[in-house]
Design a protein around this motif. Structure first.
Motif, PDB file in Angstrom:
ATOM      1  N   ALA A 108       0.837  -1.199   0.000  1.00 51.56           N
ATOM      2  CA  ALA A 108       0.000   0.000   0.000  1.00 51.56           C
ATOM      3  C   ALA A 108       0.872   1.249   0.000  1.00 51.56           C
ATOM      4  O   ALA A 108       0.611   2.210  -0.725  1.00 51.56           O
ATOM      5  CB  ALA A 108      -0.916  -0.002   1.221  1.00 51.56           C
ATOM      6  N   TYR A 109       1.918   1.209   0.818  1.00 49.17           N
ATOM      7  CA  TYR A 109       2.776   2.386   0.955  1.00 49.17           C
ATOM      8  C   TYR A 109       3.473   2.704  -0.369  1.00 49.17           C
ATOM      9  O   TYR A 109       3.477   3.851  -0.830  1.00 49.17           O
ATOM     10  CB  TYR A 109       3.803   2.137   2.065  1.00 49.17           C
ATOM     11  N   ALA A 110       4.031   1.679  -0.981  1.00 46.93           N
ATOM     12  CA  ALA A 110       4.758   1.891  -2.241  1.00 46.93           C
ATOM     13  C   ALA A 110       3.818   2.401  -3.323  1.00 46.93           C
ATOM     14  O   ALA A 110       4.140   3.321  -4.072  1.00 46.93           O
ATOM     15  CB  ALA A 110       5.424   0.584  -2.683  1.00 46.93           C
ATOM     16  N   ALA A 111       2.623   1.818  -3.414  1.00 47.31           N
ATOM     17  CA  ALA A 111       1.668   2.240  -4.442  1.00 47.31           C
ATOM     18  C   ALA A 111       1.165   3.649  -4.169  1.00 47.31           C
ATOM     19  O   ALA A 111       1.016   4.466  -5.082  1.00 47.31           O
ATOM     20  CB  ALA A 111       0.494   1.264  -4.490  1.00 47.31           C
ATOM     21  N   ALA A 112       0.930   3.950  -2.898  1.00 47.37           N
ATOM     22  CA  ALA A 112       0.425   5.271  -2.537  1.00 47.37           C
ATOM     23  C   ALA A 112       1.450   6.343  -2.894  1.00 47.37           C
ATOM     24  O   ALA A 112       1.114   7.421  -3.369  1.00 47.37           O
ATOM     25  CB  ALA A 112       0.090   5.312  -1.053  1.00 47.37           C
ATOM     26  N   LYS A 113       2.713   6.023  -2.672  1.00 47.02           N
ATOM     27  CA  LYS A 113       3.783   6.986  -2.967  1.00 47.02           C
ATOM     28  C   LYS A 113       3.881   7.256  -4.468  1.00 47.02           C
ATOM     29  O   LYS A 113       4.388   8.282  -4.895  1.00 47.02           O
ATOM     30  CB  LYS A 113       5.131   6.463  -2.443  1.00 47.02           C
ATOM     31  N   ASN A 114       3.399   6.308  -5.270  1.00 47.32           N
ATOM     32  CA  ASN A 114       3.382   6.523  -6.711  1.00 47.32           C
ATOM     33  C   ASN A 114       2.100   7.213  -7.165  1.00 47.32           C
ATOM     34  O   ASN A 114       1.836   7.300  -8.355  1.00 47.32           O
ATOM     35  CB  ASN A 114       3.533   5.191  -7.453  1.00 47.32           C
ATOM     36  N   GLU A 117      -5.981  -3.480  -9.968  1.00 47.74           N
ATOM     37  CA  GLU A 117      -5.071  -4.524  -9.491  1.00 47.74           C
ATOM     38  C   GLU A 117      -5.446  -4.870  -8.060  1.00 47.74           C
ATOM     39  O   GLU A 117      -5.898  -4.005  -7.318  1.00 47.74           O
ATOM     40  CB  GLU A 117      -3.614  -4.037  -9.515  1.00 47.74           C
ATOM     41  N   VAL A 118      -5.229  -6.131  -7.708  1.00 48.82           N
ATOM     42  CA  VAL A 118      -5.528  -6.556  -6.343  1.00 48.82           C
ATOM     43  C   VAL A 118      -4.285  -7.186  -5.739  1.00 48.82           C
ATOM     44  O   VAL A 118      -3.644  -8.038  -6.361  1.00 48.82           O
ATOM     45  CB  VAL A 118      -6.692  -7.569  -6.314  1.00 48.82           C
ATOM     46  N   LEU A 119      -3.935  -6.714  -4.567  1.00 46.41           N
ATOM     47  CA  LEU A 119      -2.808  -7.312  -3.843  1.00 46.41           C
ATOM     48  C   LEU A 119      -3.393  -8.065  -2.652  1.00 46.41           C
ATOM     49  O   LEU A 119      -3.978  -7.453  -1.756  1.00 46.41           O
ATOM     50  CB  LEU A 119      -1.840  -6.220  -3.389  1.00 46.41           C
ATOM     51  N   ILE A 120      -3.269  -9.377  -2.690  1.00 45.65           N
ATOM     52  CA  ILE A 120      -3.827 -10.194  -1.620  1.00 45.65           C
ATOM     53  C   ILE A 120      -2.740 -10.431  -0.570  1.00 45.65           C
ATOM     54  O   ILE A 120      -1.731 -11.088  -0.848  1.00 45.65           O
ATOM     55  CB  ILE A 120      -4.373 -11.530  -2.162  1.00 45.65           C
ATOM     56  N   SER A 121      -2.932  -9.862   0.587  1.00 47.38           N
ATOM     57  CA  SER A 121      -1.963 -10.029   1.672  1.00 47.38           C
ATOM     58  C   SER A 121      -2.749 -10.500   2.884  1.00 47.38           C
ATOM     59  O   SER A 121      -2.788  -9.851   3.915  1.00 47.38           O
ATOM     60  CB  SER A 121      -1.259  -8.703   1.950  1.00 47.38           C
ATOM     61  N   SER A 122      -3.438 -11.634   2.687  1.00 44.34           N
ATOM     62  CA  SER A 122      -4.382 -12.096   3.702  1.00 44.34           C
ATOM     63  C   SER A 122      -3.717 -12.968   4.758  1.00 44.34           C
ATOM     64  O   SER A 122      -4.386 -13.468   5.650  1.00 44.34           O
ATOM     65  CB  SER A 122      -5.519 -12.858   3.026  1.00 44.34           C
ATOM     66  N   GLY A 123      -2.402 -13.143   4.662  1.00 43.31           N
ATOM     67  CA  GLY A 123      -1.689 -13.838   5.719  1.00 43.31           C
ATOM     68  C   GLY A 123      -1.941 -15.326   5.749  1.00 43.31           C
ATOM     69  O   GLY A 123      -2.295 -15.941   4.739  1.00 43.31           O
ATOM     70  N   SER A 124      -1.756 -15.905   6.935  1.00 36.73           N
ATOM     71  CA  SER A 124      -1.909 -17.351   7.061  1.00 36.73           C
ATOM     72  C   SER A 124      -2.565 -17.658   8.404  1.00 36.73           C
ATOM     73  O   SER A 124      -2.617 -16.806   9.289  1.00 36.73           O
ATOM     74  CB  SER A 124      -0.533 -18.030   6.991  1.00 36.73           C
ATOM     75  N   ILE A 125      -3.064 -18.857   8.497  1.00 42.60           N
ATOM     76  CA  ILE A 125      -3.721 -19.293   9.731  1.00 42.60           C
ATOM     77  C   ILE A 125      -2.974 -20.518  10.240  1.00 42.60           C
ATOM     78  O   ILE A 125      -2.668 -21.428   9.475  1.00 42.60           O
ATOM     79  CB  ILE A 125      -5.211 -19.618   9.460  1.00 42.60           C
ATOM     80  N   GLU A 126      -2.704 -20.498  11.533  1.00 40.49           N
ATOM     81  CA  GLU A 126      -1.988 -21.628  12.122  1.00 40.49           C
ATOM     82  C   GLU A 126      -2.878 -22.858  12.074  1.00 40.49           C
ATOM     83  O   GLU A 126      -4.094 -22.757  12.234  1.00 40.49           O
ATOM     84  CB  GLU A 126      -1.627 -21.309  13.569  1.00 40.49           C
ATOM     85  N   ARG A 127      -2.281 -24.011  11.813  1.00 40.27           N
ATOM     86  CA  ARG A 127      -3.123 -25.204  11.806  1.00 40.27           C
ATOM     87  C   ARG A 127      -2.776 -26.088  12.997  1.00 40.27           C
ATOM     88  O   ARG A 127      -1.655 -26.081  13.489  1.00 40.27           O
ATOM     89  CB  ARG A 127      -3.029 -25.953  10.487  1.00 40.27           C
ATOM     90  N   PRO A 128      -3.777 -26.829  13.458  1.00 41.47           N
ATOM     91  CA  PRO A 128      -3.543 -27.641  14.655  1.00 41.47           C
ATOM     92  C   PRO A 128      -2.837 -28.951  14.316  1.00 41.47           C
ATOM     93  O   PRO A 128      -2.739 -29.341  13.166  1.00 41.47           O
ATOM     94  CB  PRO A 128      -4.963 -27.912  15.152  1.00 41.47           C
ATOM     95  N   ALA A 152       6.276  -5.037  -5.497  1.00 43.01           N
ATOM     96  CA  ALA A 152       5.004  -5.253  -6.192  1.00 43.01           C
ATOM     97  C   ALA A 152       4.154  -3.990  -6.148  1.00 43.01           C
ATOM     98  O   ALA A 152       3.585  -3.574  -7.162  1.00 43.01           O
ATOM     99  CB  ALA A 152       4.247  -6.414  -5.571  1.00 43.01           C
ATOM    100  N   GLY A 153       4.090  -3.361  -4.965  1.00 42.02           N
ATOM    101  CA  GLY A 153       3.281  -2.145  -4.824  1.00 42.02           C
ATOM    102  C   GLY A 153       3.762  -1.073  -5.774  1.00 42.02           C
ATOM    103  O   GLY A 153       2.963  -0.380  -6.422  1.00 42.02           O
ATOM    104  N   SER A 154       5.069  -0.937  -5.913  1.00 41.12           N
ATOM    105  CA  SER A 154       5.557   0.133  -6.763  1.00 41.12           C
ATOM    106  C   SER A 154       5.445  -0.257  -8.245  1.00 41.12           C
ATOM    107  O   SER A 154       5.083   0.575  -9.069  1.00 41.12           O
ATOM    108  CB  SER A 154       6.955   0.569  -6.323  1.00 41.12           C
ATOM    109  N   GLU A 155       5.649  -1.514  -8.581  1.00 42.55           N
ATOM    110  CA  GLU A 155       5.545  -1.929  -9.992  1.00 42.55           C
ATOM    111  C   GLU A 155       4.094  -1.828 -10.486  1.00 42.55           C
ATOM    112  O   GLU A 155       3.832  -1.325 -11.572  1.00 42.55           O
ATOM    113  CB  GLU A 155       6.033  -3.377 -10.173  1.00 42.55           C
TER     114      GLU A 155
END
Lengths: 998, 89
Positions: free
Chosen positions: A185-191, A283-294, A474-477
């Motif tokens: 977000a930061y890189a894209a916003a700066k552009n 464009e969509v940047l998916i940064s939805s992270g991960s979930i710990e599994r048991p 990626a954000g800046s590209e």
């Protein structure tokens, strides 16, 4: 009650603001910034519900969206909402919540008897048992299952809350505000790109809130705060917390649910409860992270067993200890991070690592802190019923098949980590073909299908340094492509501890002689044994296994259970996980309120309401309205205690004896202009139009290409190249599209223009023997005599200074006219008609009288032109030209359409001249014939004939032409009526049509 | 929701449009003798293609023009759009 498990020197909660709340009727306290889950845990409450099938005690398993257990019924400001995750619900003053799926209480739950009957409730139990006998299904089985099942109750009251929809467009949409999302977000916003950053939690930062890292010489949390603060000041950036992007649809349309008010005791004035965003992103940047599994082990559903990351989050974000004697069970370094946090806060954990001899910086730190670490050790089973009291542990052989001697150690919680599962839901919904990544034992996004890119943990990249590097880039590209700016951003230094490879180990074997339940899906109570049964019974496709066992089908959509389920299937089937494949990810990612989906379109906003310019007059004069499409039309004008029948009869009678006026503004009107206008009409209508003189109207019928009647109406030649077409109220929009279709695509050579003028003209039908006298007084300067304005004639007139169009056309079958003025003068026209008409005993009439008048005249309307009839069926074959071609003509040669006994419109009168025939009744020859009694036709419209003072109906009857005089039965099983009837001509009144020409 | 490039108005969301079926169907000329088979093919018989499909849409909540849209029925990808009178090469 004190918050006994709250610790002093940790957490992001606001300790200055104490909040009281109730859970299952008991009052507790928490702090601003708590979730319901963290506040309960701070008070030592671990029992929050009962499981779906066996009613086993349920506690907390996660700390967020992945929570499978802690689903509660929420009470807020007089409303109630089911299916709320306690881990997501923010605490507010006065919050009330209750456990679900237990009766009479969470502590003593009768359904728990299922737990002891569990041998009877294996996978497919319902399918197998409740099949027989069939008649038992909806009397006995279904009500029983319905009572036993379910997670909460929906409110039956009208929802007072308001929900909004919003449409938004952006260059870059970022799903998730962890390190990857913030960097992108930061890189894209700066552009200079237009950026929307969405975070489902109240706090931004994702994993940075709990991890022990440094970015650019500050803690990860401080760095995140700085970035978010700067983003918020930028005009090209929208930063949204409490906002879950839950669906990825075609052409980069994503839908986000923003919880505007759920964290407040009462929704603020003018604020919605939730706002649904429809976002079209370049464009969509998916940064939805991960979930710990048991890791799966015996009794792994006991309250107190939870994800190690959740325990860490409760500690670091909320300052809550989930236990004072924690046991950490891990196959990777994440468990160590949790153990280290416990240790730093004065609690001594025991750590079991399934690995034999792992080495890393994190492990070294744990060792240096003096944490009790047991390698090649596993939890065999948790002990305790409503709360973990101890754990059976054992050493495990290197091949993970043999357990050593079982020891029992005291503990009050078990924090489990079986490594991390990337959250690939959005990528998968976009059409991305996911692939299995061996190193992390999980699926990651593969080839992008739409303009989407997945980064960070969601892509299986768990190194912070690498994540920041790729995300900034990626954000800046991505933004550079759109804005053509290229502001270089220095990627900050990262300090993080290196971790070691996790152990590909996910399920602890059963010790000899023990038959512990080992759960895969905690919300739907699916155990290892259930999947084994499904496979034994021949289910192979993972989609079938899912449906048979209900694995991953609960409201958490298997966020913590899917991968372990796949591991199990692949192990039994002796296949690799990618060969088993995963089930389809479908939106929504998390449950979304129906209210949010519906938005503002409730009640009278569920569709637009169209009112005629005379609406307020109708209202003032006691009109009872009826929906006609989206129009509101007067059905009748109530006088005194009249009901619909009495009122409409009075109005119709007055038309037949004096004069009535009806608001016909709602009729569709299309203005047709151009040198080829006549030719267009000639092709569209079944009758001939080329010779219609100026100043004349003609009735016409138009067909679809399949020969079925589409619509009827009159069209008037206003001037040489100018026509005014009317359509039925219902078909107005379709007819316009129909004309446009032929003009634009089929016969573009025709020089004609069509435009809707429905709303430009207000219309009043003046009908009855005294209508000419009234018209003459309204237009004293016009010659409206039978010679001056003959039947189907047209003229323009001056209505007290207002230009009016006068058509001599009739739907009622009486001498009648239709007057049109520009809409703004509609009410003026109406009032003048009523005023001048007083001496002729004028009465307004509504749609019910209108129907009566047309039915007894045998004029067809929508109930006969029902999309199943051709001109012949409606006795309109006289209007079908034999000489010229027109739309649908060729279809009229179909054998069924020219059959000798083709259906046709007839009139129907009950033999007793008393009993009204319900519309929709079937006409049969023999009322005693065995069922199914052959149907000869159906009643399309019914009225009380004011001319003859008896019931009269129209019907579409097989071989109607030859049925006049026959006696049949009208049967309505719905109304439980059998009525002997006689078939008569459909032209019941004035069959020669003399009145309209009088 | 599809995002359709109306040749007259630009990129608009699907909910402004109404679907109008196969754009390759040609209406038999008026006043021409037409066999039953030919007429059936025009009125009823349609291929349910998987893949590239030329179809009609009307921009009913916009310019009211009928347009042709070349769309993949399986992936929903839209390749090109044409005005009503544009020849599709």
């Amino acid at each position: 009650m004190t918050q006994a498990f709250r610790i002093e020197n940790s957490g992001l909660i606001n300790r200055d603001k104490k909040l009281s709340f109730k859970f299952n009727g008991k009052t507790y306290f928490g702090y601003e910034g708590d979730t319901l889950a963290s506040a309960l845990l701070a008070n030592g409450v671990h029992l929050v519900g009962r499981s779906f099938k066996y009613h086993r005690p349920r506690g907390f398993f996660g700390a967020g969206v992945d929570e499978p257990y802690a689903v509660v019924q929420l009470y807020r400001n007089g409303e109630t909402e089911p299916n709320i995750k306690a881990t997501e619900q923010e605490l507010f003053e006065g919050l009330e919540a209750k456990s679900v799926n237990c009766w009479p209480s969470v502590n003593f739950d009768i359904g728990a008897i299922n737990n002891f009957l569990k041998i009877f409730l294996p996978a497919g139990f319902y399918y197998k048992t409740f099949m027989w006998p069939k008649s038992f299904w909806y009397r006995i089985y279904e009500p029983f299952i319905r009572k036993a099942a379910g997670l909460g109750v929906a409110s039956t009251k009208h929802d007072k809350e308001r929900y909004e929809h919003k449409y938004e467009y952006c260059d870059l949409l970022i799903a998730g505000s962890g390190p990857s999302g913030l960097a992108g977000a930061y890189a894209a916003a700066k552009n200079g790109a237009k950026v929307i950053l969405a975070e489902d939690k109240p706090r931004f930062g994702g994993s940075l809130l709990t991890s022990d890292v440094n970015i650019g010489n500050q803690s990860g949390k401080d760095w995140a705060e700085g970035i978010v603060a700067e983003l918020k000041t930028m005009p090209n950036v929208v930063v949204k917390n409490r906002s879950q992007i839950f669906g990825y649809y075609d052409h980069n349309m994503l839908v986000m649910s923003e919880k505007v008010s759920d964290h407040l005791p009462v929704t603020k004035k003018y604020h919605p409860n939730k706002r649904l965003w429809y976002i079209r992103a370049k464009e969509v940047l998916i940064s939805s992270g991960s979930i710990e599994r048991p890791i799966v082990f015996g009794n792994n559903d006991t309250p107190g067993v939870m994800l190690s990351s959740a325990a860490k989050e409760y500690l670091k974000v909320y300052g809550v200890l989930v236990g004072r004697k924690p046991l950490v069970f891990t196959n990777n370094d994440s468990g160590y991070e949790t153990a280290i946090e416990f240790k730093k806060h004065g609690v001594d954990p025991v750590l079991l690592d399934s690995r034999k001899n792992p080495e890393s910086e994190i492990i070294d730190e744990a060792k240096n802190l003096g944490i009790n670490i047991k390698n090649s050790y596993v939890v065999v089973a948790a002990q305790g019923y409503k709360k973990v009291k101890s754990a059976d542990i054992a050493s495990i052989s290197e091949d993970k098949k043999q357990l050593g001697k079982i020891e029992n150690i005291q503990c009050d919680c078990i924090c489990v980590s079986g490594f991390w599962t990337p959250t690939i839901h959005l990528a998968s919904q976009s059409g991305n073909k996911t692939k299995f990544k061996e190193e992390i034992d999980a699926f990651v996004p593969g080839q992008s299908k739409q303009n989407e890119i997945t980064l960070g943990a969601a892509s299986g990249e768990f190194s912070l340094e690498e994540t920041l590097k790729t995300s900034f880039t990626a954000g800046s590209e991505l933004s550079k492509k759109i804005t053509e700016n290229d502001n270089k951003i220095a990627i900050p230094n990262v300090v993080e501890k290196k971790s070691s490879q996790h152990d590909k180990f996910w399920c602890v074997p059963l010790p000899k002689g023990k038959n512990y339940k080992r759960f895969l899906d905690f919300q739907n109570d699916v155990a290892v044994s259930d999947v084994e049964i499904a496979l034994r019974e021949g289910y192979r496709s993972i989609e079938h296994v899912k449906r048979y066992t209900t694995l991953g089908m609960a409201t958490d959509q298997g966020k913590t259970s899917n991968l372990n389920g796949l591991q199990l299937v692949s192990e039994i089937e002796n296949k690799v996980v990618p060969a088993v494949g995963h089930t389809t990810f479908r939106p929504p990612y998390t449950p979304v309120s129906i209210g949010a989906i519906v938005g503002r379109e409730v009640g009278k906003h569920s569709k637009p309401t169209r009112n005629s310019p005379m609406h307020s007059w109708h209202e003032k004069n006691n009109a009872v309205f009826v929906d006609a499409g989206v129009w509101l039309r007067p059905r009748y004008y109530k006088r005194g205690n009249e009901n619909l029948f009495e009122g409409s009869k009075r109005e119709a009678k007055n038309v037949r004896t004096n004069v009535g006026v009806c608001d016909v503004t709602t009729l569709g009107k299309i203005d047709i202009k151009g040198p080829d206008a006549a030719e267009l009409l000639n092709r569209v209508y079944t009758n001939a139009w080329l010779k219609l003189p100026v100043g004349k109207a003609r009735y016409g019928v138009m067909l679809r290409e399949d020969g079925i009647v589409m619509d009827d109406g009159t069209t008037t030649r206003i001037s040489e190249n100018h026509y005014h077409m009317t359509t039925t109220t219902a078909q107005a929009a379709n007819v316009l599209s129909h004309l446009e279709y032929y003009l634009q695509l089929v016969w573009p050579e025709l020089n004609v223009n069509v435009v809707s003028t429905t709303e430009q003209w207000a219309g009043a039908a003046i009908a009855g023997p005294k209508s000419r006298d009234l018209l003459q007084k309204l237009f004293p300067n016009s010659d409206v005599s039978n010679e001056g304005l003959p039947f189907m004639g047209y003229m323009e007139g001056d209505l007290f200074g207002t230009k009016a169009r006068i058509f001599r056309i009739s739907f009622s079958g009486e001498l009648a006219y239709e007057v049109n003025v520009e809409s703004n003068f509609g009410n003026f026209m109406w009032e003048k008609i009523m005023e001048v008409g007083e001496e002729f005993n004028i009465q307004p009439y509504g749609t019910e009288a209108l129907s009566t008048l047309r039915i007894e005249m045998g004029h067809v309307a929508g109930s006969e032109l029902d999309g199943r009839t051709i001109p012949f069926d409606n006795a309109l074959e006289g209007l079908v030209s034999k000489k010229k071609d027109f739309i649908g003509k060729r279809s009229l040669q179909r054998s069924a359409f020219i059959a000798e006994d083709r259906q046709r419109i007839v009139g129907v009168v009950p033999l007793d001249k008393q009993t009204s025939i319900p519309e929709g009744s079937h006409l049969v020859k023999d009322d005693k014939a065995p069922l199914p009694n052959p149907k000869l036709g159906h009643i399309s419209a019914s009225c009380w004939s004011v001319e003859y003072d008896n019931p009269f109906s129209l019907a579409i009857l097989k071989d109607g032409k030859n049925m006049i005089g026959q006696k049949l039965f009208a049967m309505s099983p719905l109304k439980n009526k059998v009525i002997p009837v006689e078939i008569v001509s459909s032209h019941y009144v004035d069959p020669k049509g003399e009145r309209v020409r009088s | 929701m599809l995002y359709i490039n109306c040749p007259h108005c630009g990129m608009r969301s699907q909910n402004e449009f109404s679907y109008g079926g196969d754009a390759s169907v040609k209406r038999p000329e008026l006043n021409k003798e037409v066999s039953d088979q030919e007429w059936d093919n025009f009125v009823y018989n349609r291929k349910s293609l998987r893949g590239k499909h030329l179809e009609l849409w009307q921009h009913i909540s916009g310019c009211r023009q009928w347009i042709k849209v070349e769309r993949d029925t399986a992936t929903h990808e839209i390749f090109r759009t044409f005005k009503a009178d544009e020849e599709v090469a």
